[in-house]
Design a protein around this motif. Sequence first.
Motif, PDB file in Angstrom:
ATOM      1  N   PHE A 112       0.703  -1.059  -0.054  1.00  0.00           N
ATOM      2  CA  PHE A 112      -0.016   0.276  -0.072  1.00  0.00           C
ATOM      3  C   PHE A 112       0.883   1.677  -0.322  1.00  0.00           C
ATOM      4  CE2 PHE A 112      -2.242  -2.882   2.420  1.00  0.00           C
ATOM      5  CZ  PHE A 112      -2.989  -3.593   1.767  1.00  0.00           C
ATOM      6  N   GLY A 113       1.567   1.207  -1.112  1.00  0.00           N
ATOM      7  CA  GLY A 113       2.562   2.365  -1.510  1.00  0.00           C
ATOM      8  C   GLY A 113       2.276   3.738  -1.012  1.00  0.00           C
ATOM      9  N   VAL A 114       0.698   4.358  -1.181  1.00  0.00           N
ATOM     10  CA  VAL A 114      -0.051   5.584  -1.285  1.00  0.00           C
ATOM     11  C   VAL A 114       0.302   5.819   0.331  1.00  0.00           C
ATOM     12  CG1 VAL A 114      -2.522   6.890  -1.663  1.00  0.00           C
ATOM     13  CG2 VAL A 114      -1.384   5.159  -2.976  1.00  0.00           C
ATOM     14  N   ALA A 115      -0.074   5.030   1.372  1.00  0.00           N
ATOM     15  CA  ALA A 115      -0.737   4.846   3.446  1.00  0.00           C
ATOM     16  C   ALA A 115       0.944   5.140   3.332  1.00  0.00           C
ATOM     17  CB  ALA A 115      -0.537   4.114   3.460  1.00  0.00           C
ATOM     18  N   SER A 116       2.345   4.667   2.796  1.00  0.00           N
ATOM     19  CA  SER A 116       3.589   5.203   3.655  1.00  0.00           C
ATOM     20  C   SER A 116       4.742   6.160   4.223  1.00  0.00           C
ATOM     21  CB  SER A 116       4.560   3.797   2.773  1.00  0.00           C
ATOM     22  OG  SER A 116       6.012   4.091   3.323  1.00  0.00           O
ATOM     23  N   THR A 120       4.890   7.342   8.146  1.00  0.00           N
ATOM     24  CA  THR A 120       5.959   7.526   8.169  1.00  0.00           C
ATOM     25  C   THR A 120       6.194   9.081   8.883  1.00  0.00           C
ATOM     26  OG1 THR A 120       6.503   6.716   6.189  1.00  0.00           O
ATOM     27  CG2 THR A 120       8.733   8.175   7.070  1.00  0.00           C
ATOM     28  N   SER A 121       5.525   9.975   7.814  1.00  0.00           N
ATOM     29  CA  SER A 121       5.643  11.233   8.603  1.00  0.00           C
ATOM     30  C   SER A 121       4.852  11.263  10.334  1.00  0.00           C
ATOM     31  CB  SER A 121       4.706  12.063   8.322  1.00  0.00           C
ATOM     32  OG  SER A 121       5.228  12.883   6.940  1.00  0.00           O
ATOM     33  N   SER A 122       3.711  10.636  10.096  1.00  0.00           N
ATOM     34  CA  SER A 122       3.231  10.222  11.391  1.00  0.00           C
ATOM     35  C   SER A 122       3.787  10.027  12.567  1.00  0.00           C
ATOM     36  CB  SER A 122       1.646   9.391  11.334  1.00  0.00           C
ATOM     37  OG  SER A 122       1.159   9.533  12.503  1.00  0.00           O
ATOM     38  N   GLU A 123       4.597   9.082  12.171  1.00  0.00           N
ATOM     39  CA  GLU A 123       5.908   8.268  13.299  1.00  0.00           C
ATOM     40  C   GLU A 123       6.951   9.573  13.567  1.00  0.00           C
ATOM     41  OE1 GLU A 123       6.867   4.374  13.232  1.00  0.00           O
ATOM     42  OE2 GLU A 123       4.881   3.522  12.819  1.00  0.00           O
ATOM     43  N   VAL A 124       7.177  10.287  12.518  1.00  0.00           N
ATOM     44  CA  VAL A 124       7.897  11.271  13.168  1.00  0.00           C
ATOM     45  C   VAL A 124       7.464  11.880  14.324  1.00  0.00           C
ATOM     46  CG1 VAL A 124       9.507  12.849  12.228  1.00  0.00           C
ATOM     47  CG2 VAL A 124       9.902  10.931  10.941  1.00  0.00           C
ATOM     48  N   GLY A 125       6.436  12.525  13.634  1.00  0.00           N
ATOM     49  CA  GLY A 125       5.802  13.529  14.039  1.00  0.00           C
ATOM     50  C   GLY A 125       5.471  13.339  16.405  1.00  0.00           C
ATOM     51  N   LYS A 135       5.176  19.465  17.406  1.00  0.00           N
ATOM     52  CA  LYS A 135       5.573  18.390  15.888  1.00  0.00           C
ATOM     53  C   LYS A 135       6.078  19.493  14.300  1.00  0.00           C
ATOM     54  CE  LYS A 135       1.569  14.688  16.877  1.00  0.00           C
ATOM     55  NZ  LYS A 135       1.273  14.085  15.594  1.00  0.00           N
ATOM     56  N   PRO A 136       7.099  19.061  14.110  1.00  0.00           N
ATOM     57  CA  PRO A 136       7.339  19.681  12.490  1.00  0.00           C
ATOM     58  C   PRO A 136       6.639  19.433  11.802  1.00  0.00           C
ATOM     59  CG  PRO A 136       9.405  18.737  12.978  1.00  0.00           C
ATOM     60  CD  PRO A 136       7.948  18.306  14.849  1.00  0.00           C
ATOM     61  N   VAL A 137       6.266  18.312  11.624  1.00  0.00           N
ATOM     62  CA  VAL A 137       5.293  16.949  10.355  1.00  0.00           C
ATOM     63  C   VAL A 137       4.705  16.176  11.237  1.00  0.00           C
ATOM     64  CG1 VAL A 137       7.256  16.976   8.783  1.00  0.00           C
ATOM     65  CG2 VAL A 137       6.998  14.915  10.414  1.00  0.00           C
ATOM     66  N   SER A 138       3.998  16.004  10.112  1.00  0.00           N
ATOM     67  CA  SER A 138       1.933  15.080  10.808  1.00  0.00           C
ATOM     68  C   SER A 138       2.157  14.032  10.147  1.00  0.00           C
ATOM     69  CB  SER A 138       1.699  16.306  11.276  1.00  0.00           C
ATOM     70  OG  SER A 138       0.947  16.169  10.422  1.00  0.00           O
ATOM     71  N   GLY A 139       0.662  13.203   9.872  1.00  0.00           N
ATOM     72  CA  GLY A 139      -0.388  12.305   9.107  1.00  0.00           C
ATOM     73  C   GLY A 139      -0.209  13.066   7.793  1.00  0.00           C
ATOM     74  N   ALA A 140      -0.889  14.612   8.009  1.00  0.00           N
ATOM     75  CA  ALA A 140      -1.078  15.396   7.251  1.00  0.00           C
ATOM     76  C   ALA A 140       0.327  16.016   6.058  1.00  0.00           C
ATOM     77  CB  ALA A 140      -2.018  16.864   7.195  1.00  0.00           C
ATOM     78  N   THR A 141       1.407  15.199   6.450  1.00  0.00           N
ATOM     79  CA  THR A 141       2.793  16.081   5.358  1.00  0.00           C
ATOM     80  C   THR A 141       2.777  14.921   4.192  1.00  0.00           C
ATOM     81  OG1 THR A 141       3.693  16.614   7.238  1.00  0.00           O
ATOM     82  CG2 THR A 141       4.972  16.623   5.325  1.00  0.00           C
ATOM     83  N   GLY A 142       1.922  13.525   4.489  1.00  0.00           N
ATOM     84  CA  GLY A 142       2.032  12.518   3.596  1.00  0.00           C
ATOM     85  C   GLY A 142       1.682  13.567   2.056  1.00  0.00           C
ATOM     86  N   LEU A 143       0.272  14.065   1.934  1.00  0.00           N
ATOM     87  CA  LEU A 143       0.075  15.026   1.504  1.00  0.00           C
ATOM     88  C   LEU A 143       0.902  15.785   0.397  1.00  0.00           C
ATOM     89  CD1 LEU A 143      -3.402  16.798   3.307  1.00  0.00           C
ATOM     90  CD2 LEU A 143      -3.351  14.820   1.830  1.00  0.00           C
ATOM     91  N   PRO A 155       6.785  15.097  -4.037  1.00  0.00           N
ATOM     92  CA  PRO A 155       7.519  13.641  -3.252  1.00  0.00           C
ATOM     93  C   PRO A 155       8.991  14.200  -2.624  1.00  0.00           C
ATOM     94  CG  PRO A 155       6.847  12.305  -4.985  1.00  0.00           C
ATOM     95  CD  PRO A 155       6.182  13.952  -5.603  1.00  0.00           C
ATOM     96  N   ILE A 156       9.397  15.105  -3.725  1.00  0.00           N
ATOM     97  CA  ILE A 156      10.715  15.988  -3.122  1.00  0.00           C
ATOM     98  C   ILE A 156      10.367  16.703  -1.436  1.00  0.00           C
ATOM     99  CG2 ILE A 156      12.598  17.778  -3.500  1.00  0.00           C
ATOM    100  CD1 ILE A 156      12.049  16.427  -6.597  1.00  0.00           C
TER     101      ILE A 156
END
Length: 176
Positions: A112-116, A120-125, A135-143, A155-156
């Motif tokens: 499920f590459g789209v969810a990764s 990842t951003s959520s866990e770093v946050g 939190k500098p990043v969150s799950g929303a950063t994945g957008l 993606p970059i």
Amino acid sequence: MTTSQYPGAAAQQPAYGSTPAYAQAPYAPAPYAPAPFPGYAGQPMPPAPAGAYFPPSGPIGKVRGTGVAILLMIVTFGIYSLVWTYSVHDEMKRHTGNGLGGGVALLISILFGVASPFITSSEVGNLYERMGRAKPVSGATGLWAFPGFVILVGPIVWFVKTNGALNAYWRSLGAR
């Protein structure tokens, strides 16, 4: 040999099914002991307040250069992104004891590459939140990564933000 063969053994041990002597007297706290917490009465412990500090219990992760990682992803046609995902999640799991871990994160990334990016951003946050920091990043950063399958800018941007936040976290704990 049974206990009855020793002199005085029968006097020391209560008969089977009877209450031992230490359990017969009711418990009374010492006069100097503080009173129990009001309303405790065996209830479960309340959850920790939001933003509570939980010290890390595991090893510090490795700082990975963002530019080098992007270059390796390009040169290996994306294979390094799987290595990066496994390594980063494994380090976070060993550091805090929470999270997916490397194997599960790699499996999610493959299936499920789209969810990764969101995970990842959520866990770093969550690393920052666990230490009581913003939190500098969150799950929303994945957008940032979502529309990027067609255009590579998103993606970059996601990778620079997420890897930069993770590197800053490791550096704040003394990693080089």
